[in-house]
Design an enzyme around this catalytic site. Structure first.
Site, PDB file in Angstrom:
ATOM      1  N   HIS A 214       0.834  -1.204   0.000  1.00 16.78           N
ATOM      2  CA  HIS A 214       0.000   0.000   0.000  1.00 16.78           C
ATOM      3  C   HIS A 214       0.864   1.247   0.000  1.00 16.78           C
ATOM      4  O   HIS A 214       1.609   1.492   0.950  1.00 16.78           O
ATOM      5  CB  HIS A 214      -0.942   0.008   1.203  1.00 16.78           C
ATOM      6  CG  HIS A 214      -1.959   1.101   1.142  1.00 16.78           C
ATOM      7  ND1 HIS A 214      -2.956   1.132   0.193  1.00 16.78           N
ATOM      8  CD2 HIS A 214      -2.128   2.235   1.884  1.00 16.78           C
ATOM      9  CE1 HIS A 214      -3.706   2.208   0.363  1.00 16.78           C
ATOM     10  NE2 HIS A 214      -3.221   2.902   1.381  1.00 16.78           N
TER      11      HIS A 214
ATOM     12  N   GLN B 248       2.958  11.215  -1.625  1.00 16.55           N
ATOM     13  CA  GLN B 248       2.976  11.720  -0.251  1.00 16.55           C
ATOM     14  C   GLN B 248       4.386  11.723   0.348  1.00 16.55           C
ATOM     15  O   GLN B 248       4.632  12.382   1.359  1.00 16.55           O
ATOM     16  CB  GLN B 248       1.986  10.936   0.623  1.00 16.55           C
ATOM     17  CG  GLN B 248       0.536  11.215   0.203  1.00 16.55           C
ATOM     18  CD  GLN B 248      -0.493  10.431   0.999  1.00 16.55           C
ATOM     19  OE1 GLN B 248      -0.195   9.846   2.035  1.00 16.55           O
ATOM     20  NE2 GLN B 248      -1.734  10.411   0.514  1.00 16.55           N
TER      21      GLN B 248
ATOM     22  N   TYR C 245      -4.483   7.442  -7.023  1.00 22.33           N
ATOM     23  CA  TYR C 245      -5.754   8.168  -7.148  1.00 22.33           C
ATOM     24  C   TYR C 245      -5.636   9.572  -7.717  1.00 22.33           C
ATOM     25  O   TYR C 245      -6.642  10.273  -7.890  1.00 22.33           O
ATOM     26  CB  TYR C 245      -6.524   8.177  -5.835  1.00 22.33           C
ATOM     27  CG  TYR C 245      -5.889   8.806  -4.626  1.00 22.33           C
ATOM     28  CD1 TYR C 245      -5.318   8.018  -3.640  1.00 22.33           C
ATOM     29  CD2 TYR C 245      -5.920  10.179  -4.428  1.00 22.33           C
ATOM     30  CE1 TYR C 245      -4.769   8.578  -2.506  1.00 22.33           C
ATOM     31  CE2 TYR C 245      -5.381  10.747  -3.284  1.00 22.33           C
ATOM     32  CZ  TYR C 245      -4.798   9.942  -2.327  1.00 22.33           C
ATOM     33  OH  TYR C 245      -4.266  10.501  -1.203  1.00 22.33           O
TER      34      TYR C 245
ATOM     35  N   HIS D 243     -11.760   3.451  -3.644  1.00 25.72           N
ATOM     36  CA  HIS D 243     -10.969   4.114  -2.600  1.00 25.72           C
ATOM     37  C   HIS D 243     -11.393   3.721  -1.195  1.00 25.72           C
ATOM     38  O   HIS D 243     -10.574   3.387  -0.345  1.00 25.72           O
ATOM     39  CB  HIS D 243     -11.062   5.641  -2.755  1.00 25.72           C
ATOM     40  CG  HIS D 243     -10.317   6.402  -1.698  1.00 25.72           C
ATOM     41  ND1 HIS D 243     -10.874   6.736  -0.479  1.00 25.72           N
ATOM     42  CD2 HIS D 243      -9.046   6.858  -1.658  1.00 25.72           C
ATOM     43  CE1 HIS D 243      -9.974   7.368   0.251  1.00 25.72           C
ATOM     44  NE2 HIS D 243      -8.861   7.461  -0.447  1.00 25.72           N
TER      45      HIS D 243
ATOM     46  N   GLU E 279     -10.181   2.760   8.899  1.00 29.45           N
ATOM     47  CA  GLU E 279      -8.923   3.337   9.370  1.00 29.45           C
ATOM     48  C   GLU E 279      -9.167   4.248  10.566  1.00 29.45           C
ATOM     49  O   GLU E 279      -8.308   4.389  11.433  1.00 29.45           O
ATOM     50  CB  GLU E 279      -8.263   4.137   8.225  1.00 29.45           C
ATOM     51  CG  GLU E 279      -6.949   4.813   8.612  1.00 29.45           C
ATOM     52  CD  GLU E 279      -6.287   5.575   7.469  1.00 29.45           C
ATOM     53  OE1 GLU E 279      -6.919   5.700   6.403  1.00 29.45           O
ATOM     54  OE2 GLU E 279      -5.141   6.029   7.642  1.00 29.45           O
TER      55      GLU E 279
ATOM     56  N   HIS F  24      -5.659  -1.139   6.124  1.00 25.80           N
ATOM     57  CA  HIS F  24      -5.774  -0.698   7.516  1.00 25.80           C
ATOM     58  C   HIS F  24      -6.647  -1.678   8.318  1.00 25.80           C
ATOM     59  O   HIS F  24      -6.151  -2.375   9.173  1.00 25.80           O
ATOM     60  CB  HIS F  24      -6.291   0.738   7.669  1.00 25.80           C
ATOM     61  CG  HIS F  24      -5.496   1.744   6.903  1.00 25.80           C
ATOM     62  ND1 HIS F  24      -4.152   1.930   7.105  1.00 25.80           N
ATOM     63  CD2 HIS F  24      -5.846   2.592   5.892  1.00 25.80           C
ATOM     64  CE1 HIS F  24      -3.705   2.857   6.273  1.00 25.80           C
ATOM     65  NE2 HIS F  24      -4.704   3.273   5.525  1.00 25.80           N
TER      66      HIS F  24
ATOM     67  N   ASP G 261       2.256   3.272   2.774  1.00 23.47           N
ATOM     68  CA  ASP G 261       1.135   4.217   2.744  1.00 23.47           C
ATOM     69  C   ASP G 261       1.559   5.663   2.502  1.00 23.47           C
ATOM     70  O   ASP G 261       1.816   6.047   1.378  1.00 23.47           O
ATOM     71  CB  ASP G 261       0.323   4.061   4.041  1.00 23.47           C
ATOM     72  CG  ASP G 261      -1.024   4.758   3.974  1.00 23.47           C
ATOM     73  OD1 ASP G 261      -1.383   5.268   2.894  1.00 23.47           O
ATOM     74  OD2 ASP G 261      -1.738   4.799   4.994  1.00 23.47           O
TER      75      ASP G 261
HETATM   76 ZN   LIG Z   1      -3.885   4.799   1.869  1.00 27.78          ZN
END
Ligand SMILES: [Zn+2]
Length: 449
Positions: free
Chosen positions: A55, A60, A120, A204, A232, A266, A317
């Site tokens: 994941h 990010q 995404y 998502h 999550e 998660h 993540d």
């Molecule tokens: Zn995520």
């Protein structure tokens, strides 16, 4: 043809000594244990199969460390998300290639040889489709190619802002599709993938997709994995109950034929019943313990879930700190902190916590990324060696070697990493690190100016 010889290697059946691995055209063509080194073999001390990072939101990585300050007294996941949305507003396809590139290099240097990108960011800054709907996916493919990491691409379907088909927020405009435009995006994305890439889809979350849309898009996975964020956050669980009378994982188990193709990312907040049912479903729980700690998500009931026979894998993540061993360590420590005990996630069969979690993450990661794994004939030649000169391994026997790596090795524990039979990391350093890091620095400096 390449031949590698290891004093010790972790094979599917366990640790073996004096192991010779032959590689041809990116795959392992022979594995022999208890054999002498031959003149042209490349020699190493300890070999492990490469892990899959199940994941990841690569972009990010570019905002890592930018949200670790007190903004308001109730800072939580949702206030972090506002900062994340502001950062991604400005990203171009070139930025994505630059930022993902560094993230992938860091993954390779930490023992990951494959990444499942939960992708995404599809639209331009104004929320319009690019002329090529898979423009961003193409940037991802280019970054993976340059870093050498195996890619499993999971285009994300995102249509709504909350449960029950609520309208999306302005900050979500770069993510949005409808069922038809998503089908076009999936087709265009698949056309860009190299032969050894994996492919699946990612609704998502139940906040972003309605029940009808979920049914409509599932065939687009075409037998590949289906990943979804679930449970999550406690606020998400409460909103799910308000919408349907059911918690997110409970709803998915009752309405979505969750099976071994699924990865519930998660799955932090589970009742005992959800935990046992998810374990029995064959799905993988996609755990991201470092990000979950960073975002204050909560603690996954890993001890109960593993006893129930559940499958887990690990993901980086948000990429706040990319470190395969660190994810496994954070997972075990979360259980210890909650229950005030030690050695929580070992088993009778594999008492070593490091080895148990490594094996679980290896198997679950392969399942969730639809990729082959393990140092075995016919599998992709994805493996890495530990740096036996690291003091953490002094006097090591195989019984404790993975505990030392997971809990006690700091950095520089990994020596070489091969992906698809090619050595991409040597002496702990990725062969393209300098160029990729320079491009990353330029891109992020401009983004933050
Ligand atoms: Zn995520």
């Amino acid at each position: 043809m390449t031949s590698l010889w290891f004093e010790r290697a972790l094979l599917p059946g366990g640790w073996a000594q004096d192991v010779r691995v032959t590689i041809d055209a990116g795959r392992i063509t022979d594995v022999a244990a208890g054999v002498a080194v031959q003149p042209h073999d490349e020699r190493h001390a300890i070999a492990l199969p490469g892990l899959a990072n199940l994941h990841c939101h690569g972009f990010q990585r570019g905002m890592a460390g930018l949200s670790e300050f007190r903004g308001r007294p109730d800072d939580d996941f949702w206030s972090w998300r506002e900062i994340m949305y502001r950062f991604l507003d400005r990203l171009t396809p070139d930025d994505i290639a630059a930022i993902n590139g560094l993230a992938f290099v860091e993954m390779m240097e930490s023992g990951f040889t494959r990444v499942a990108e939960f992708h995404y960011l599809h639209n331009d800054a104004d929320g319009r489709r690019y002329a090529d709907p898979a423009e961003m996916a193409g940037a991802m493919v280019a970054a993976a190619d340059e870093s050498g990491i195996g890619l499993t691409l999971l285009p994300v379907f995102y249509a709504h802002g909350d449960f029950g088909g609520a309208p999306p927020a302005p900050g979500q405009r770069r993510f949005l599709s409808d069922v038809d435009s998503f089908a076009a995006l999936v087709a265009a994305s698949r056309a860009k993938l190299p032969a050894d890439a994996g492919f699946g889809i990612a609704p998502h979350s139940l906040r972003a997709v309605t029940a009808e849309e979920l049914t409509a898009i599932l065939p687009l996975a075409d037998g590949g994995p289906v990943h979804i964020h679930a449970a999550e956050q406690t606020r998400e669980v409460e909103a799910s109950v308000a919408w349907s009378g059911q918690r997110p994982v409970e709803w998915l188990l009752d309405h979505a034929d969750v099976d071994a193709r699924w990865c519930l990312v998660h799955a932090t907040h589970l009742t005992d019943d959800e935990c046992d049912r998810l374990a029995a479903s064959g799905a993988v729980a996609g755990l991201c313990p470092v990000t979950e700690a960073n975002l204050g998500d909560g603690i996954f009931p890993a001890a109960r879930y593993l006893v129930a026979g559940g499958h887990i894998g690990i993901g980086t993540d948000s990429n706040i700190l990319i470190d395969a061993a660190g994810e496994l360590r954070a997972l075990e420590y979360s259980q210890r902190l909650r229950d005030r005990r030690r050695a929580m996630l070992g088993s009778d069969a594999v008492p070593s916590i490091g080895e148990r979690l490594f094996r679980e993450a290896l198997a679950g990661g392969a399942r969730a990324t639809a990729a082959g794994t393990g140092i075995a004939m016919g599998q992709p030649a994805d493996l890495f060696t530990l740096d036996i000169q690291n003091t953490a391994f002094a006097g090591a026997d195989m019984r404790t070697i993975l505990d030392r790596w997971v809990f006690a090795a700091r950095d520089k524990a990994i020596d070489c990493v091969w992906r698809g039979g090619r050595k991409w990391v040597a002496g702990g350093r990725h062969i393209a690190r300098d160029a990729i890091a320079a491009r990353y620095r330029t891109a992020v400096t401009a983004l933050l100016a």
